[in-house]
Enzyme design. Structure first.
Site, PDB file in Angstrom:
ATOM      1  CE  LYS A 120      -4.398  -1.663   1.625  1.00  0.00           C
ATOM      2  NZ  LYS A 120      -5.424  -1.647   2.644  1.00  0.00           N
ATOM      3  CE  LYS A 203      -7.040  -9.240  -1.163  1.00  0.00           C
ATOM      4  NZ  LYS A 203      -6.893  -8.630   0.161  1.00  0.00           N
ATOM      5  CE  LYS A 206     -12.973  -3.791   1.534  1.00  0.00           C
ATOM      6  NZ  LYS A 206     -13.651  -4.231   2.721  1.00  0.00           N
TER       7      LYS A 206
HETATM    8  P1  TYM Z   1     -10.481  -6.558   5.219  1.00  0.00           P
HETATM    9  O1  TYM Z   1     -11.472  -5.500   5.568  1.00  0.00           O
HETATM   10  O2  TYM Z   1      -9.573  -6.315   4.071  1.00  0.00           O
HETATM   11  O3  TYM Z   1     -11.205  -7.923   4.959  1.00  0.00           O
HETATM   12  C1  TYM Z   1     -12.115  -8.473   5.906  1.00  0.00           C
HETATM   13  C2  TYM Z   1     -12.008  -9.994   5.913  1.00  0.00           C
HETATM   14  O4  TYM Z   1     -12.284 -10.518   4.608  1.00  0.00           O
HETATM   15  C3  TYM Z   1     -11.212 -11.365   4.201  1.00  0.00           C
HETATM   16  N1  TYM Z   1     -11.032 -11.251   2.740  1.00  0.00           N
HETATM   17  C4  TYM Z   1     -10.919 -12.301   1.919  1.00  0.00           C
HETATM   18  N2  TYM Z   1     -10.953 -13.625   2.153  1.00  0.00           N
HETATM   19  C5  TYM Z   1     -10.825 -14.460   1.091  1.00  0.00           C
HETATM   20  N3  TYM Z   1     -10.664 -14.009  -0.184  1.00  0.00           N
HETATM   21  C6  TYM Z   1     -10.615 -12.689  -0.468  1.00  0.00           C
HETATM   22  N4  TYM Z   1     -10.486 -12.261  -1.713  1.00  0.00           N
HETATM   23  C7  TYM Z   1     -10.755 -11.759   0.621  1.00  0.00           C
HETATM   24  N5  TYM Z   1     -10.778 -10.397   0.711  1.00  0.00           N
HETATM   25  C8  TYM Z   1     -10.942 -10.114   2.018  1.00  0.00           C
HETATM   26  C9  TYM Z   1      -9.991 -10.852   4.948  1.00  0.00           C
HETATM   27  O5  TYM Z   1      -8.996 -11.833   5.058  1.00  0.00           O
HETATM   28  C10 TYM Z   1     -10.597 -10.467   6.283  1.00  0.00           C
HETATM   29  O6  TYM Z   1     -10.705 -11.605   7.115  1.00  0.00           O
HETATM   30  N6  TYM Z   1      -6.902  -5.908   8.634  1.00  0.00           N
HETATM   31  C11 TYM Z   1      -8.227  -6.465   8.416  1.00  0.00           C
HETATM   32  C12 TYM Z   1      -9.284  -5.898   9.338  1.00  0.00           C
HETATM   33  C13 TYM Z   1      -8.988  -6.015  10.802  1.00  0.00           C
HETATM   34  C14 TYM Z   1      -9.036  -7.220  11.556  1.00  0.00           C
HETATM   35  C15 TYM Z   1      -8.746  -6.825  12.890  1.00  0.00           C
HETATM   36  C16 TYM Z   1      -9.289  -8.538  11.225  1.00  0.00           C
HETATM   37  C17 TYM Z   1      -8.673  -5.002  11.640  1.00  0.00           C
HETATM   38  N7  TYM Z   1      -8.529  -5.488  12.920  1.00  0.00           N
HETATM   39  C18 TYM Z   1      -8.667  -7.775  13.922  1.00  0.00           C
HETATM   40  C19 TYM Z   1      -9.225  -9.486  12.265  1.00  0.00           C
HETATM   41  C20 TYM Z   1      -8.936  -9.089  13.583  1.00  0.00           C
HETATM   42  C21 TYM Z   1      -8.640  -6.123   6.987  1.00  0.00           C
HETATM   43  O7  TYM Z   1      -8.213  -5.169   6.403  1.00  0.00           O
HETATM   44  O8  TYM Z   1      -9.623  -6.926   6.500  1.00  0.00           O
END
Ligand code: TYM
Length: 340
Positions: A120, A203, A206
């Site tokens: 990023k 991947k 969004k």
């Molecule tokens: P984020 O918002 O990018 O995504 C949320 C969850 O969706 C999963 N995910 C996917 N899984 C499979 N295939 C994909 N293409 C895909 N895109 C997204 C992500 O793995 C995630 O589980 N850093 C985290 C948010 C966060 C968090 C936390 C998660 C902040 N604090 C504490 C767990 C615990 C994030 O950006 O997820």
């Protein structure tokens, strides 16, 4: 195995930046619902709005609306705000308070090695926000302020969860305590990494500029079916073993998506559809995806009609979250030597 000293507790979060995709659903939300319904753990799920402002400026009204929409998505997918605790991160100040302590535990070198930071911030790190650099310390605080023992996520969050374990271990070691649990990542199932529908090596995201590359949870039945029909594939039929998917990322992705939605293994999907042309398989996949997803988008729209109710659910969730987080933060401050 997790330490019996800690209450079995699940925490997970999602950024309310942009819409929800099939990747979010299969990689995270669907499994959150399963963990809630299993009844073996207390379950806490969060919209991480403070994380959502680390990478770029968010329009304030859009951010508020996305936070509500993600909340509606969780509920439409099956999260029950009575059985689980459901709230947005910024309403529980303990997350950022613990994150400060973790900023002082984590090392610059650890943060600099995070692939998300490198991706990023890219070549323009001088211009990236300090919040983006410190992102994983806030994520560790999200989890550890509840002494969460298990964190269900998609594959892309693995490195951040390893860092969470490193922070917990360093804190425990530095202060000579056994206070924070060493959290277990839960990265399971057929679809922990759902790929882009037009390029199976990327991947599903969004933030991709092309909408054809993903299925959004707000897509209607026709749009879902059309995107699957137009998904990239190769000319060969489905193989009869999983091994036959090697070197065929698009084919593998569609099989994994089918398996995730049908709650079977990729090997079972391949066995059932061996020799089928992708034209046929895509019809079966589109029917399945519409069956599983169309009700989520209509339920989300219904819930979004009553925003005051969503806000009330989030406030109540935040109160319940604070009841757990507040004593853990107090004890942390005490361990660190903050006069109370
Ligand atoms: P984020 O918002 O990018 O995504 C949320 C969850 O969706 C999963 N995910 C996917 N899984 C499979 N295939 C994909 N293409 C895909 N895109 C997204 C992500 O793995 C995630 O589980 N850093 C985290 C948010 C966060 C968090 C936390 C998660 C902040 N604090 C504490 C767990 C615990 C994030 O950006 O997820």
């Amino acid at each position: 195995m997790s330490d019996p000293k800690f209450t079995p507790r699940v925490f997970s979060g999602m950024q309310p930046s942009g819409g929800l995709t099939l990747g979010n659903y299969l990689g995270a939300m669907k499994r959150w619902v399963d963990m809630q319904n299993a009844g073996t753990h207390q379950t806490i799920y969060c919209m991480v709005d403070l994380h959502a402002i680390t990478a770029k400026l968010q329009d304030p009204d859009t951010l508020r609306e996305s936070t509500r929409e993600v909340c509606a998505g969780y509920i439409a997918a099956g999260i029950d705000p009575e059985r689980s605790i459901l709230f947005n991160q910024s309403q529980v100040a303990e997350h950022t308070q613990l994150a400060w302590i973790f900023n002082c535990v984590a090392r610059m070198g650890w943060m600099g090695r995070m692939t998300q930071w490198k991706d990023k911030a890219g070549k323009n790190a001088e211009n990236a926000s300090l919040g983006l650099f410190a992102y994983p310390a806030l994520m560790a605080a999200d989890i550890l302020v509840y002494h969460a023992t298990h964190v269900p996520v998609g594959e892309d969050q693995k490195q951040h969860l390893e860092l969470t374990r490193d922070i917990a271990a360093k804190f425990n070691h530095d202060y000579g305590v056994d206070f924070f649990p060493i959290t277990e990542p839960v990265i399971e199932g057929a679809a922990t990494r759902v790929m882009n529908l037009q390029d199976g090596t990327k991947k599903m995201s969004k933030s991709d500029p092309s909408d054809r590359t993903r299925i959004n949870l707000t897509d209607d039945a026709d749009t879902i079916a059309k995107k699957i029909r137009k998904a990239k594939t190769d000319p060969d039929p489905l193989p009869d073993t999983i091994k036959g998917l090697d070197g065929r990322p698009e084919a593998r992705n569609l099989v994994n998506i089918y398996a995730g939605l049908a709650e079977v293994t990729p090997a079972e999907v391949v066995a059932q559809h061996a020799g089928s042309q992708f034209g046929h398989f895509k019809v079966a996949l589109a029917d399945l995806a519409v069956e599983k997803l169309a009700s989520i988008s209509s339920e989300m729209a219904r819930l979004m009609d009553d925003k005051a109710e969503i806000d009330r659910i989030l406030r109540r969730g935040a109160e319940r979250a604070r009841e757990i987080a507040s004593p853990i933060l107090d004890q942390t401050y005490d361990i660190v030597g903050m006069l109370r």
